[in-house]
Scaffold this motif. Structure first.
Motif, PDB file in Angstrom:
ATOM      1  N   MET A 150       0.817  -1.203   0.000  1.00  0.00           N
ATOM      2  CA  MET A 150       0.000   0.000   0.000  1.00  0.00           C
ATOM      3  C   MET A 150       0.857   1.262   0.000  1.00  0.00           C
ATOM      4  SD  MET A 150      -3.061  -1.038  -0.261  1.00  0.00           S
ATOM      5  CE  MET A 150      -2.370  -2.389  -1.249  1.00  0.00           C
ATOM      6  N   ASN A 151       1.994   1.229   0.668  1.00  0.00           N
ATOM      7  CA  ASN A 151       2.889   2.381   0.656  1.00  0.00           C
ATOM      8  C   ASN A 151       3.486   2.586  -0.731  1.00  0.00           C
ATOM      9  OD1 ASN A 151       4.280   4.508   2.134  1.00  0.00           O
ATOM     10  ND2 ASN A 151       6.129   3.299   1.773  1.00  0.00           N
ATOM     11  N   GLU A 152       3.816   1.486  -1.396  1.00  0.00           N
ATOM     12  CA  GLU A 152       4.335   1.588  -2.761  1.00  0.00           C
ATOM     13  C   GLU A 152       3.278   2.136  -3.713  1.00  0.00           C
ATOM     14  OE1 GLU A 152       6.273  -1.293  -6.235  1.00  0.00           O
ATOM     15  OE2 GLU A 152       5.719  -2.113  -4.265  1.00  0.00           O
ATOM     16  N   LYS A 430      -5.878  -1.474  -4.966  1.00  0.00           N
ATOM     17  CA  LYS A 430      -4.961  -0.530  -5.582  1.00  0.00           C
ATOM     18  C   LYS A 430      -5.257  -0.455  -7.072  1.00  0.00           C
ATOM     19  CE  LYS A 430      -1.311  -4.041  -5.920  1.00  0.00           C
ATOM     20  NZ  LYS A 430       0.096  -4.352  -5.588  1.00  0.00           N
ATOM     21  N   LEU A 431      -4.798   0.647  -7.686  1.00  0.00           N
ATOM     22  CA  LEU A 431      -5.058   0.888  -9.092  1.00  0.00           C
ATOM     23  C   LEU A 431      -4.190  -0.005  -9.966  1.00  0.00           C
ATOM     24  CD1 LEU A 431      -5.186   4.785  -9.069  1.00  0.00           C
ATOM     25  CD2 LEU A 431      -7.127   3.248  -9.361  1.00  0.00           C
ATOM     26  N   ALA A 432      -4.649  -0.221 -11.205  1.00  0.00           N
ATOM     27  CA  ALA A 432      -3.849  -0.952 -12.177  1.00  0.00           C
ATOM     28  C   ALA A 432      -2.594  -0.145 -12.514  1.00  0.00           C
ATOM     29  CB  ALA A 432      -4.666  -1.229 -13.436  1.00  0.00           C
ATOM     30  N   TRP A 433      -1.608  -0.808 -13.085  1.00  0.00           N
ATOM     31  CA  TRP A 433      -0.289  -0.195 -13.277  1.00  0.00           C
ATOM     32  C   TRP A 433      -0.341   1.029 -14.169  1.00  0.00           C
ATOM     33  CZ3 TRP A 433       1.653   0.368 -18.150  1.00  0.00           C
ATOM     34  CH2 TRP A 433       1.074  -0.392 -19.150  1.00  0.00           C
ATOM     35  N   PHE A 434      -1.229   1.059 -15.181  1.00  0.00           N
ATOM     36  CA  PHE A 434      -1.193   2.169 -16.130  1.00  0.00           C
ATOM     37  C   PHE A 434      -1.802   3.449 -15.560  1.00  0.00           C
ATOM     38  CE2 PHE A 434      -4.763  -0.647 -17.221  1.00  0.00           C
ATOM     39  CZ  PHE A 434      -5.828   0.192 -16.986  1.00  0.00           C
ATOM     40  N   TRP A 435      -2.416   3.373 -14.378  1.00  0.00           N
ATOM     41  CA  TRP A 435      -2.909   4.599 -13.747  1.00  0.00           C
ATOM     42  C   TRP A 435      -1.782   5.394 -13.102  1.00  0.00           C
ATOM     43  CZ3 TRP A 435      -7.702   6.353 -14.534  1.00  0.00           C
ATOM     44  CH2 TRP A 435      -8.682   5.444 -14.922  1.00  0.00           C
ATOM     45  N   VAL A 436      -0.672   4.776 -12.824  1.00  0.00           N
ATOM     46  CA  VAL A 436       0.421   5.447 -12.116  1.00  0.00           C
ATOM     47  C   VAL A 436       1.726   5.418 -12.907  1.00  0.00           C
ATOM     48  CG1 VAL A 436      -0.534   4.985  -9.840  1.00  0.00           C
ATOM     49  CG2 VAL A 436       0.925   3.281 -10.894  1.00  0.00           C
ATOM     50  N   ILE A 437       1.655   5.194 -14.218  1.00  0.00           N
ATOM     51  CA  ILE A 437       2.867   5.168 -15.033  1.00  0.00           C
ATOM     52  C   ILE A 437       3.374   6.591 -15.202  1.00  0.00           C
ATOM     53  CG2 ILE A 437       1.562   5.311 -17.193  1.00  0.00           C
ATOM     54  CD1 ILE A 437       3.716   3.616 -18.502  1.00  0.00           C
ATOM     55  N   ASP A 438       4.692   6.760 -15.166  1.00  0.00           N
ATOM     56  CA  ASP A 438       5.301   8.077 -15.305  1.00  0.00           C
ATOM     57  C   ASP A 438       5.252   8.526 -16.755  1.00  0.00           C
ATOM     58  OD1 ASP A 438       5.883   8.139 -12.674  1.00  0.00           O
ATOM     59  OD2 ASP A 438       7.918   7.376 -12.896  1.00  0.00           O
ATOM     60  N   GLY A 439       4.918   9.785 -16.947  1.00  0.00           N
ATOM     61  CA  GLY A 439       4.970  10.379 -18.268  1.00  0.00           C
ATOM     62  C   GLY A 439       6.300  11.085 -18.488  1.00  0.00           C
ATOM     63  N   ARG A 467      -2.782   3.335   3.415  1.00  0.00           N
ATOM     64  CA  ARG A 467      -1.416   3.330   3.929  1.00  0.00           C
ATOM     65  C   ARG A 467      -1.384   3.644   5.425  1.00  0.00           C
ATOM     66  NH1 ARG A 467       2.158   8.489   3.320  1.00  0.00           N
ATOM     67  NH2 ARG A 467       0.401   9.018   4.677  1.00  0.00           N
ATOM     68  N   ASP A 468      -2.144   4.658   5.841  1.00  0.00           N
ATOM     69  CA  ASP A 468      -2.158   5.040   7.258  1.00  0.00           C
ATOM     70  C   ASP A 468      -2.737   3.937   8.133  1.00  0.00           C
ATOM     71  OD1 ASP A 468      -1.080   7.407   6.484  1.00  0.00           O
ATOM     72  OD2 ASP A 468      -2.945   8.561   6.612  1.00  0.00           O
ATOM     73  N   ARG A 469      -3.815   3.287   7.657  1.00  0.00           N
ATOM     74  CA  ARG A 469      -4.422   2.225   8.466  1.00  0.00           C
ATOM     75  C   ARG A 469      -3.464   1.037   8.621  1.00  0.00           C
ATOM     76  NH1 ARG A 469      -7.429   5.993   8.278  1.00  0.00           N
ATOM     77  NH2 ARG A 469      -5.772   6.574   9.737  1.00  0.00           N
ATOM     78  N   TRP A 470      -2.708   0.714   7.564  1.00  0.00           N
ATOM     79  CA  TRP A 470      -1.776  -0.405   7.691  1.00  0.00           C
ATOM     80  C   TRP A 470      -0.593  -0.047   8.570  1.00  0.00           C
ATOM     81  CZ3 TRP A 470      -3.065  -5.093   7.209  1.00  0.00           C
ATOM     82  CH2 TRP A 470      -4.002  -5.500   6.265  1.00  0.00           C
ATOM     83  N   LYS A 471      -0.184   1.226   8.568  1.00  0.00           N
ATOM     84  CA  LYS A 471       0.848   1.657   9.520  1.00  0.00           C
ATOM     85  C   LYS A 471       0.365   1.453  10.948  1.00  0.00           C
ATOM     86  CE  LYS A 471       3.403   5.162   6.914  1.00  0.00           C
ATOM     87  NZ  LYS A 471       3.730   6.617   6.838  1.00  0.00           N
TER      88      LYS A 471
END
Length: 529
Positions: A150-152, A430-439, A467-471
């Motif tokens: 989740m942090n990643e 979590k979102l699929a990989w293409f939602w967070v790909i760098d442009g 992320r906060d809840r898992w921390k």
């Protein structure tokens, strides 16, 4: 109405709670119970609460999915600071094992049934006690694993978003955690229903014409859009003609519809072409065998990627390889950008139109719109896969396969962050990989105030909350492991004192046996933790 609930809650909150300033009360209908709880305590002489005690009401995750949507952000344990990944359910976890004994207890008398249920409950408690250490250890490993994932996911999504927007969303989240109540509605999707094509057309027709504008431009543009739709239908028709004409031997040259030349106008180039062919007296000979022509849609395009990087390098065509690789990367980026937009629109259509349709007609229209979006999504995926295959052939040794991954069918599902915001089991979404790909600029093209900004805002807020809840969960499990060992030591000392105070051999033997049992539990906890 809630007297059987208010009394035990007040007594529980008043037990050794002098140093406690805030408490969490999880109740199946906590949203309704908490509204007038303060006034009921104030008006009842038998209900007492510690002074300055703040009560945070919540609803268990199992029951929250059945509540209305407005209850989700305000009473969900996912958005309460300090809860970790507590599910808020106790008795519901015993339903599965108790269902196995219900047929046996059905024919029993009330007293016999109560004894059987008590025996099974004690057996369940004993099994929990014996398996407490392995359960906490497993929980700790799973919490660390989920925290890393989740942090990643949170860091990847944050890295590709505008820092100004992220800072604004962070401020909203902190304010919602402090104020709670209606402030927590930031975790809900905000957005009005988009105007339809006909509504926009009608509004443009009503607008006054500007001095530089042309009369009839709106109708002309609408006709152009209609022609584009007709072209798409024509392409779809050609793709389906084989299915309808299967098994039929059709000679397409027997009848070819022609336009009437009277209504086609004149073309000087056509006459020049005809004279050119009439004057051609070359010794041209027809081939002996007539070559069967390949359909246009089946022809292979000769591109450098079809040759391969090794052959291009051998021939010295480095520049050609680099140029197509860059063009293919641009093609892939365009397809992913359009894919994100259409998937976001698809999710919004499900939430704002299909789920809220108040008639069959409106629901059918929305389904048609969703089908069009799905067709565009499939088109973008096919184009992306062609670009990706070319990139891998042109750069087989690079890291392009890691950046431009394969798109799976499950990656194209409707985002449940939009359609099922109060669903059960979203702690590791979590979102699929293409939602967070760098442009190229390491930021996604998210228009201000648009649907995509709203889509990313909600996903970023929920990624932050996960992320906060898992921390918190990791921290809580660590404390539970410490408390478990101390609890075992407490029981060991308690039975040791009872053994010293016993005056009868039988009681002393039993106390020493219990002391040894709790000593073994404590030793096992120290060894495994």
């Amino acid at each position: 109405r809630y007297m059987n609930t208010d009394y035990p809650i007040c007594n529980a909150l008043g037990y050794h709670s002098e140093s406690i300033t805030k408490t969490l009360v999880i109740y199946d209908v906590g949203c309704q119970w908490s509204i007038n709880f303060g006034s009921r305590v104030k008006n009842s002489p038998s209900l007492l609460l510690p002074p300055a005690l703040e009560i945070v009401p919540a609803v268990g995750k199992f029951h929250l999915a059945a509540h209305k949507l407005s209850c989700f952000p305000r009473y969900s344990l996912n958005f309460i600071k300090g809860t970790g990944h507590l599910d808020g359910e106790v008795l519901e976890t015993l339903w599965a094992p108790f269902n196995k004994i219900s047929p046996t207890a059905r024919s029993m008398t009330q007293a016999h049934r109560q004894e059987v249920y008590d025996d099974h409950m004690r057996d369940s408690n004993w099994k929990k006690l014996v398996g407490m250490v392995p359960s906490l250890l497993k929980k700790y490993k799973n919490s660390n694993k989920c925290l890393r994932e989740m942090n990643e996911a949170y860091e990847q999504l944050t890295a590709v978003l505008d820092p100004d927007r992220v800072a604004r969303w962070e401020s909203d989240a902190l304010r919602a955690e402090a104020d709670r109540g209606e402030a927590l509605d930031i975790y809900l999707l905000k957005g009005d229903k988009a105007p339809t094509f006909q509504e926009v057309w009608l509004q443009l027709m009503k607008n006054p014409k500007s001095p530089s504008g042309n009369a009839g431009s709106v109708a002309w543009l609408a006709e152009g859009i209609s022609i584009e739709d007709s072209q798409d239908q024509l392409r779809k028709f050609h793709s389906n003609d084989q299915a309808f004409c299967k098994g039929l031997d059709i000679d397409l040259g027997a009848f070819t519809p022609q336009d009437d030349p009277t209504f086609c106008g004149s073309d000087e180039e056509e006459h020049e072409d005809r004279e050119f062919w009439d004057d051609d007296e070359g010794d041209w000979e027809a081939p002996e065998e007539e070559v069967e022509e390949l359909a246009s849609e089946l022809m292979s395009i000769c591109m450098p990627s079809s040759i391969g990087a090794a052959k291009l390098t051998e021939l010295g065509l480095h520049d050609l390889l680099k140029e197509e690789r860059e063009l293919r990367i641009g093609q892939a980026n365009d397809c992913l950008d359009q894919l994100r937009t259409d998937l976001g629109n698809k999710a919004m259509l499900y939430q704002q139109n299909f789920r809220t349709a108040d008639s069959t007609r409106e629901g059918t229209r929305t389904k048609k719109e969703i089908q069009k979006v799905v067709a565009r999504v499939n088109k973008h995926v096919r184009s992306y896969q062609r670009a990706r295959q070319a990139i891998l052939r042109l750069d087989p040794d690079g890291n392009m396969a890691e950046k431009y991954q394969d798109i799976l069918p499950e990656d194209l599902a409707v985002s449940k962050e939009v359609t099922e915001k109060n669903r059960f089991g979203q702690g590791t979404s979590k979102l699929a990989w293409f939602w967070v790909i760098d442009g190229e600029k390491s930021q996604l093209n998210v228009g201000a105030g648009g649907l995509m900004e709203e889509f990313y805002r909600m996903n970023w807020l929920k990624a932050r909350a996960r992320r906060d809840r898992w921390k918190e969960e990791v921290s809580l499990v660590r404390h539970e492991m410490l408390w478990t060992g101390l609890w075992f030591q407490y029981h060991k000392k308690m039975w040791e004192q009872r053994a010293l105070q016993s005056t009868e051999p039988g009681k002393e033997a039993y106390a020493k046996k219990q002391m040894g049992l709790w000593s073994d539990f404590a030793s096992k906890a120290r060894l495994m933790f």
